[in-house]
Design an enzyme around this catalytic site. Sequence first.
Site: not given
Ligand code: ADP
Ligand code: MG
Length: 313
Positions: A11-12, A128, A213, A275
């Site tokens: 998203g970023n 979701k 995704k 991820k």
């Molecule tokens: P994207 O849009 O890149 O998919 P998400 O917000 O879905 O981003 O996922 C990334 C986020 O996951 C990070 O910004 C963080 O706040 C969160 N997060 C949750 N658990 C963890 C973890 N164990 N280590 C690092 N980040 C984590």
């Molecule tokens: Mg995400």
Amino acid sequence: MGKRIVIALGGNALGNNLPEQMLAVKQTAKAIAGLIEDGNQVILSHGNGPQVGMIQKAMAELTRSDAERYIPCPLSVCVAMSQGYIGYDLQNALREELLDRGIQKGVATVLTQVEVDPADPAFQHPTKPIGAFMTREEAEKLVAERDYQVIEDAGRGYRRVVASPKPRSIVEIQSIRDMVEAGLVVVACGGGGIPVFRTEGHHLKGAAAVIDKDFASCVLAQQLEADTLIILTAVEKAAVNFGRPNQKWLDRLTPEEAEVYISEGHFAPGSMLPKVQAAVEFAQSAPGRSALITLLEKARDGVAGKTGTVIAM
Ligand code: ADP
Ligand code: MG
């Protein structure tokens, strides 16, 4: 030596609205162009949470005032629109950045359909969240009028939830492969892909779902026989005990080590968990494959082995 790299943008990399996206893609293009400049073959995929929510809301608004002409816009069509809109911005930003660096390379977006299983249990348990936050009253209205399902999202308000089935295969994979082989930078599987069911004959039917995704990018990377899957997000590394005083950033993990941390609940479902799961699945899919989770701005350093969380055998 260049590698074949599938990059999943979070998203970023795209921002939350039209002006934000226009700005964000410029930074994204710089990060990606660096990897292309280094001689890597790059295939891009991306999320679409805010965009698909915005499109879906706009399509609903369009017909709301005129009940007689109300034509619901299927979620699969909204995903297709989001791929077109995001692909348009990414494609242009990357084209410009590559030309500015003197690199002559075509960039093209493929509207990508991804097959899902109608028997996937996700259809019985939508998880979701999509679109904007709503008040309780707004949410209840949508539940009554449109048969939506909503959840209360971590104290921040209400959101619509849809099913998030697992991706099975990518319908346009051969076209994507041909374009990659021809030297193009391809944007594919946007928003996890347009979810479709295979029906009778050759017909594909859109599904009311949003595919994660990170999982779709994992399938894309496997089907393209990529060397590396890179998941670019808002943190430089994954961590155990995330957000706690004993938090520890992770540098390098085997799939087995990652599985242990997954079972201990270190990664939040819906954000870091998919991820790490996608990274594990890709790293295990063939010898020599590795996955990297890092920040957008650190992509080049991550590929150089200087940062990020690497999951490899
Ligand atoms: P994207 O849009 O890149 O998919 P998400 O917000 O879905 O981003 O996922 C990334 C986020 O996951 C990070 O910004 C963080 O706040 C969160 N997060 C949750 N658990 C963890 C973890 N164990 N280590 C690092 N980040 C984590
Ligand atoms: Mg995400």
